[in-house]
Design a protein around this motif. Structure first.
Motif, PDB file in Angstrom:
ATOM      1  N   ASP A 257      85.758 -36.285 -27.510  1.00 38.64           N
ATOM      2  CA  ASP A 257      85.740 -37.296 -28.577  1.00 38.64           C
ATOM      3  C   ASP A 257      86.987 -38.170 -28.462  1.00 38.64           C
ATOM      4  O   ASP A 257      87.687 -38.131 -27.446  1.00 38.64           O
ATOM      5  CB  ASP A 257      85.670 -36.620 -29.956  1.00 38.64           C
ATOM      6  CG  ASP A 257      86.790 -35.592 -30.160  1.00 38.64           C
ATOM      7  OD1 ASP A 257      87.869 -35.757 -29.544  1.00 38.64           O
ATOM      8  OD2 ASP A 257      86.581 -34.632 -30.918  1.00 38.64           O
ATOM      9  N   GLU A 258      87.265 -38.968 -29.535  1.00 34.88           N
ATOM     10  CA  GLU A 258      88.387 -39.899 -29.479  1.00 34.88           C
ATOM     11  C   GLU A 258      89.725 -39.199 -29.327  1.00 34.88           C
ATOM     12  O   GLU A 258      90.686 -39.769 -28.812  1.00 34.88           O
ATOM     13  CB  GLU A 258      88.401 -40.791 -30.732  1.00 34.88           C
ATOM     14  CG  GLU A 258      87.280 -41.823 -30.766  1.00 34.88           C
ATOM     15  CD  GLU A 258      87.457 -42.808 -31.898  1.00 34.88           C
ATOM     16  OE1 GLU A 258      88.467 -42.686 -32.628  1.00 34.88           O
ATOM     17  OE2 GLU A 258      86.608 -43.694 -32.052  1.00 34.88           O
ATOM     18  N   GLN A 259      89.823 -37.967 -29.813  1.00 32.47           N
ATOM     19  CA  GLN A 259      91.080 -37.241 -29.717  1.00 32.47           C
ATOM     20  C   GLN A 259      91.327 -36.706 -28.309  1.00 32.47           C
ATOM     21  O   GLN A 259      92.459 -36.648 -27.850  1.00 32.47           O
ATOM     22  CB  GLN A 259      91.092 -36.091 -30.736  1.00 32.47           C
ATOM     23  CG  GLN A 259      90.964 -36.539 -32.177  1.00 32.47           C
ATOM     24  CD  GLN A 259      92.016 -37.578 -32.554  1.00 32.47           C
ATOM     25  OE1 GLN A 259      93.198 -37.393 -32.284  1.00 32.47           O
ATOM     26  NE2 GLN A 259      91.579 -38.667 -33.172  1.00 32.47           N
ATOM     27  N   ALA A 261      88.938 -36.911 -24.739  1.00 30.42           N
ATOM     28  CA  ALA A 261      87.731 -37.095 -23.934  1.00 30.42           C
ATOM     29  C   ALA A 261      88.050 -36.736 -22.481  1.00 30.42           C
ATOM     30  O   ALA A 261      89.172 -36.943 -22.019  1.00 30.42           O
ATOM     31  CB  ALA A 261      87.253 -38.537 -24.019  1.00 30.42           C
ATOM     32  N   ALA A 280      78.560 -44.297 -29.808  1.00 32.75           N
ATOM     33  CA  ALA A 280      78.324 -42.903 -29.426  1.00 32.75           C
ATOM     34  C   ALA A 280      77.321 -42.816 -28.283  1.00 32.75           C
ATOM     35  O   ALA A 280      77.464 -42.003 -27.362  1.00 32.75           O
ATOM     36  CB  ALA A 280      77.848 -42.102 -30.637  1.00 32.75           C
TER      37      ALA A 280
END
Length: 373
Positions: A257-259, A261, A280
């Motif tokens: 995810d954005e935190q 990838a 997404a």
């Protein structure tokens, strides 16, 4: 003409849904933004991006096909240029060759019916403002390019306009003088508190002078923000590439995810990244992505010393640029070499053509964009 922030003469400029077409070509496409009172905003983009057309509409030399323009509470969309009360500085200065410097500066005041005493006082103050007090009697042909540009600025400011428009005003100057004038104009703007809208295609100039930069492409406003925001947080590959130097590599989205990838690169390399720019659906497993990395956020190690997430490559060449070295590294699957910027002392020394290296990047420095395929 010296002023404090409280006495700032600048007015807010509101651009609302402005469009302009020339035949079937849409030069400016539904652009909206607000320039705050006393703010310095640059319109930045390549040739044909619409930035000069937009400035000419604010000045009144072009009429929009739709939308509105306000200065303060006043709608000036259909007001004649000479009734807008806006200052303008052009690239070629546009000084009257048959008038002295003082007469050039006085011209806008004469057109507004100022008294002789008022004209003399303001011209003297304007010359002092641009540090050319002793040049009032000279002709424009007797001035250097930088001096002529200062006089053009003084003439634009002498009637204390709420907004100053500048259309690539430093384009005709050499690099050193251009850099000096950038600082002078910015300092002058801050002292006066005038609102400035400044057109340039030079991204370094925009970053140096502006409170905010509006990046344009194909007639559209792509992103607007502070120089730091645009540099650190570009929202599109175009902005990432246009603002500063950037490396791009094609890979595929593996997961996360954005935190955090995970991106797969050719040669079975996997790197971690933060900050996904897309939907997404575009970041489903196996989808192609483009990663962007600033040269100064990369480091080099000898092959095998960079860790599991390092990108292996071979040095093509290295160049010395004063305060730093740039090392060009060929990596698998990339059309262009990766640029790695290293300090002039220490890390930048010792890499040469043919060296096997690992390119290492912190995941917080990697931007990930959905690939255009």
């Amino acid at each position: 003409m010296e002023r404090t922030a409280r006495d700032a003469i600048g007015s807010q400029v509101s651009i609302e849904n402005i469009s302009k077409a020339y035949g079937t070509v849409l030069a400016v496409d539904n652009v909206s933004f607000v320039v705050g009172k006393g703010e310095f905003v640059s319109l930045l983009g390549p040739s044909g991006s619409g930035k000069s057309t937009l400035l000419m509409m604010i000045a009144g030399f072009e009429m929009p096909g739709s939308g509105s323009i306000r200065v303060g509470e006043r709608d000036i969309t259909n007001v004649a240029p000479n009734k807008r009360g806006i200052g303008m500085v052009f690239q070629r200065y546009a000084l009257f060759p048959h008038m002295t410097v003082a007469q050039n500066i006085a011209f806008p005041l004469k057109m507004r019916g100022a008294t002789r005493a008022e004209i003399d006082r303001r011209v003297e103050a304007a010359l002092a403002l641009v540090r050319l007090e002793a040049y009032g009697h000279r002709m424009p042909s007797q001035l250097s390019g930088g001096q002529q540009q200062r006089i053009a600025v003084a003439r634009a400011l002498v009637f204390e306009p709420p907004v100053l428009l500048m259309d690539e005003p430093l384009g005709a100057l050499d690099k050193k003088l251009r850099e000096e004038m950038q600082i002078e104009i910015k300092s002058l703007q801050q002292r006066l508190g005038v609102t400035v809208i400044y057109v340039t295609h030079d991204q370094e100039e925009a970053l140096t002078m502006s409170d905010r930069v509006a990046v344009m492409s194909n007639g559209r406003l792509v992103q607007i923000g502070s120089p730091l925001d645009l540099y650190e947080q570009p929202e599109t590959p175009f902005v990432a590439d246009f603002i500063g130097k950037m490396n791009f590599l094609r890979g595929e989205f593996i997961g996360g995810d954005e935190q955090c990838a995970v991106i797969g690169l050719p040669g079975d390399v996997k790197i971690e990244a933060q900050g996904l720019h897309g939907t997404a659906a575009q970041f489903a497993t196996g989808k192609p992505v483009d990663i962007a990395m600033r040269p100064e956020r990369l480091t080099l190690h000898r092959r095998g010393l960079g860790g599991d997430s390092a990108i292996p490559g071979t040095v093509e060449t290295a160049i010395f640029a004063g305060s730093f070295h740039t090392v060009f590294v060929r990596v698998e699957g990339a059309a262009d070499p990766v640029h790695v910027q290293l300090p002039a002392s220490g890390l930048g020394v010792g890499y040469g053509a043919g060296d096997s290296v690992d390119v290492v990047v912190d995941r917080g420095a990697v931007k990930v964009f959905a690939a255009e395929v």
